[in-house]
Design a protein around this motif. Structure first.
Motif, mmCIF file in Angstrom:
data_model
loop_
_atom_site.group_PDB
_atom_site.id
_atom_site.type_symbol
_atom_site.label_atom_id
_atom_site.label_comp_id
_atom_site.label_asym_id
_atom_site.label_seq_id
_atom_site.Cartn_x
_atom_site.Cartn_y
_atom_site.Cartn_z
ATOM 1 N N VAL A 32 10.861 62.347 35.320
ATOM 2 C CA VAL A 32 9.781 61.489 34.828
ATOM 3 C C VAL A 32 8.694 62.274 34.119
ATOM 4 N N ASP A 33 8.811 63.613 34.069
ATOM 5 C CA ASP A 33 7.744 64.396 33.456
ATOM 6 C C ASP A 33 7.755 64.321 31.941
ATOM 7 N N THR A 34 8.778 63.685 31.347
ATOM 8 C CA THR A 34 8.800 63.512 29.900
ATOM 9 C C THR A 34 8.362 62.107 29.496
ATOM 10 N N LEU A 35 8.023 61.265 30.480
ATOM 11 C CA LEU A 35 7.627 59.888 30.197
ATOM 12 C C LEU A 35 6.121 59.762 30.050
ATOM 13 N N CYS A 36 5.703 58.863 29.165
ATOM 14 C CA CYS A 36 4.289 58.545 29.025
ATOM 15 C C CYS A 36 4.192 57.089 28.569
ATOM 16 N N TRP A 37 2.960 56.604 28.384
ATOM 17 C CA TRP A 37 2.753 55.212 28.012
ATOM 18 C C TRP A 37 2.457 55.074 26.530
ATOM 19 N N GLU A 38 2.966 54.016 25.949
ATOM 20 C CA GLU A 38 2.512 53.550 24.636
ATOM 21 C C GLU A 38 1.798 52.230 24.876
ATOM 22 N N PHE A 39 0.625 52.061 24.280
ATOM 23 C CA PHE A 39 -0.194 50.883 24.542
ATOM 24 C C PHE A 39 -0.206 49.988 23.307
ATOM 25 N N ILE A 40 0.263 48.755 23.468
ATOM 26 C CA ILE A 40 0.335 47.804 22.364
ATOM 27 C C ILE A 40 -0.505 46.590 22.728
ATOM 28 N N VAL A 41 -1.611 46.390 21.995
ATOM 29 C CA VAL A 41 -2.484 45.249 22.263
ATOM 30 C C VAL A 41 -1.916 44.026 21.556
ATOM 31 N N SER A 42 -1.765 42.950 22.291
ATOM 32 C CA SER A 42 -1.142 41.741 21.754
ATOM 33 C C SER A 42 -1.987 41.116 20.647
ATOM 34 N N THR A 43 -1.306 40.579 19.639
ATOM 35 C CA THR A 43 -1.982 39.863 18.556
ATOM 36 C C THR A 43 -1.685 38.368 18.617
ATOM 37 N N VAL A 44 -0.998 37.935 19.662
ATOM 38 C CA VAL A 44 -0.670 36.511 19.828
ATOM 39 C C VAL A 44 -1.433 35.958 21.016
ATOM 40 N N GLN A 72 -24.128 41.350 23.370
ATOM 41 C CA GLN A 72 -22.850 41.234 24.075
ATOM 42 C C GLN A 72 -22.571 42.518 24.838
ATOM 43 N N MET A 73 -22.642 42.464 26.150
ATOM 44 C CA MET A 73 -22.429 43.647 26.983
ATOM 45 C C MET A 73 -20.948 43.971 27.142
ATOM 46 N N VAL A 74 -20.162 42.941 27.388
ATOM 47 C CA VAL A 74 -18.708 43.125 27.537
ATOM 48 C C VAL A 74 -18.000 41.997 26.809
ATOM 49 N N CYS A 75 -16.759 42.247 26.441
ATOM 50 C CA CYS A 75 -15.948 41.202 25.821
ATOM 51 C C CYS A 75 -14.510 41.359 26.305
ATOM 52 N N PRO A 76 -13.790 40.257 26.465
ATOM 53 C CA PRO A 76 -12.387 40.361 26.896
ATOM 54 C C PRO A 76 -11.517 40.952 25.804
ATOM 55 N N ILE A 77 -10.481 41.634 26.201
ATOM 56 C CA ILE A 77 -9.515 42.193 25.250
ATOM 57 C C ILE A 77 -8.173 41.527 25.512
ATOM 58 N N PRO A 78 -7.376 41.261 24.474
ATOM 59 C CA PRO A 78 -6.077 40.602 24.691
ATOM 60 C C PRO A 78 -5.171 41.417 25.607
ATOM 61 N N THR A 79 -4.092 40.787 25.995
ATOM 62 C CA THR A 79 -3.103 41.433 26.857
ATOM 63 C C THR A 79 -2.611 42.745 26.234
ATOM 64 N N ILE A 80 -2.506 43.764 27.062
ATOM 65 C CA ILE A 80 -2.027 45.075 26.612
ATOM 66 C C ILE A 80 -0.639 45.332 27.203
ATOM 67 N N TYR A 81 0.287 45.679 26.346
ATOM 68 C CA TYR A 81 1.643 45.993 26.777
ATOM 69 C C TYR A 81 1.735 47.485 27.061
ATOM 70 N N PHE A 82 1.934 47.828 28.341
ATOM 71 C CA PHE A 82 2.152 49.215 28.754
ATOM 72 C C PHE A 82 3.659 49.483 28.636
ATOM 73 N N LYS A 83 4.035 50.209 27.582
ATOM 74 C CA LYS A 83 5.447 50.464 27.313
ATOM 75 C C LYS A 83 5.801 51.913 27.614
ATOM 76 N N PRO A 84 6.720 52.160 28.534
ATOM 77 C CA PRO A 84 7.115 53.551 28.835
ATOM 78 C C PRO A 84 7.959 54.125 27.710
ATOM 79 N N GLU A 142 -4.952 54.245 24.872
ATOM 80 C CA GLU A 142 -5.163 54.494 23.449
ATOM 81 C C GLU A 142 -5.406 53.183 22.708
ATOM 82 N N LEU A 143 -6.546 53.125 21.980
ATOM 83 C CA LEU A 143 -6.888 51.962 21.171
ATOM 84 C C LEU A 143 -7.204 52.428 19.756
ATOM 85 N N ARG A 144 -6.872 51.632 18.780
ATOM 86 C CA ARG A 144 -7.172 51.971 17.389
ATOM 87 C C ARG A 144 -8.675 51.944 17.181
ATOM 88 N N SER A 145 -9.214 52.984 16.566
ATOM 89 C CA SER A 145 -10.665 53.128 16.441
ATOM 90 C C SER A 145 -11.257 52.348 15.270
#
Length: 215
Positions: A92-104, A143-155, A191-194
């Motif tokens: 498992v030491d070669t695995l990491c996460w890719e984060f995909i924020v939903s657009t739907v 606006q102090m905080v705002c909700p973010i769409p569902t994030i897909y944690f992809k191994p 990771e989020l797009r800046s």
């Protein structure tokens, strides 16, 4: 090889009692304990793979069964003092996460992904979110905080280095980022797009994700 095989078998530890450990930890379902139970299962699976492959190899060397290609590979590895490939498959030491924020719309995500998990209900602090372009933007006034769409944690395996246009956003359990006595707050970096600005901009803003807005 038979001598090496016998030496290895004599040094293999016993399987860990996963159910007993689960019962012992059932009153504290912290993320660390969840990971511990998962690692115990993987550890036991590795030991069982090693034991079964050695048993079959011994039978093959003695002529009780026909030597298969995998058994021959294990034989050659042991002869050369190398780790057999069969024993390296649950690494498992070669695995990491890719984060995909939903657009739907989150309501359209009705089934879990084949790999990984959908995480919803997170809040952004110190920034807003552009759903159309899937990137960070300045927060609305007051606006102090705002909700973010569902994030897909992809191994993913052996992922490339993070792009310079990505912001490694820290995620915390609650707004008190330093944590409390005996209870750390930091969970994971996501990771989020800046967007139109450099990632350093969001560092100065103190932008973070929160699991809860309650202090």
């Amino acid at each position: 090889v038979l001598e090496l095989l016998g030496d290895v078998r004599s040094k293999i530890p016993s399987l860990i009692d996963c159910e007993s450990t689960r019962t012992h930890l059932q009153d504290n379902p912290s993320p660390l304990n969840v990971v511990l139970l998962q690692e115990i299962q993987r550890y036991n699976s590795l030991l069982q793979t090693i034991i079964s492959s050695l048993v079959e190899l011994e039978k093959g060397i003695k002529g009780f069964v026909v030597m298969s290609p995998s058994m021959e590979e294990t034989f050659n590895c042991m002869y050369d003092a190398r780790v057999p490939l069969l024993w390296e498959k649950i690494s498992v030491d070669t695995l990491c996460w890719e984060f995909i924020v939903s657009t739907v719309d989150d309501r359209n995500l009705l089934t879990p992904p084949e790999d990984g998990v959908y995480v919803r209900g997170l809040y952004l602090e110190g920034a807003g979110w552009d759903r159309k372009n899937s990137c960070l933007v300045e927060a609305e006034p007051m606006q102090m905080v705002c909700p973010i769409p569902t994030i897909y944690f992809k191994p993913v395996e052996n992922r490339k280095k993070m792009s310079k246009s990505m912001y490694m956003c820290p995620c915390y359990y609650f707004p008190v980022r330093a944590g409390r006595a005996g209870r750390p707050s930091f969970v994971v970096g996501i990771e989020l797009r800046s967007g139109d600005v450099a990632p350093d901009h969001w560092i100065k803003r103190g932008t973070a994700l929160l699991l809860s807005v309650d202090k």
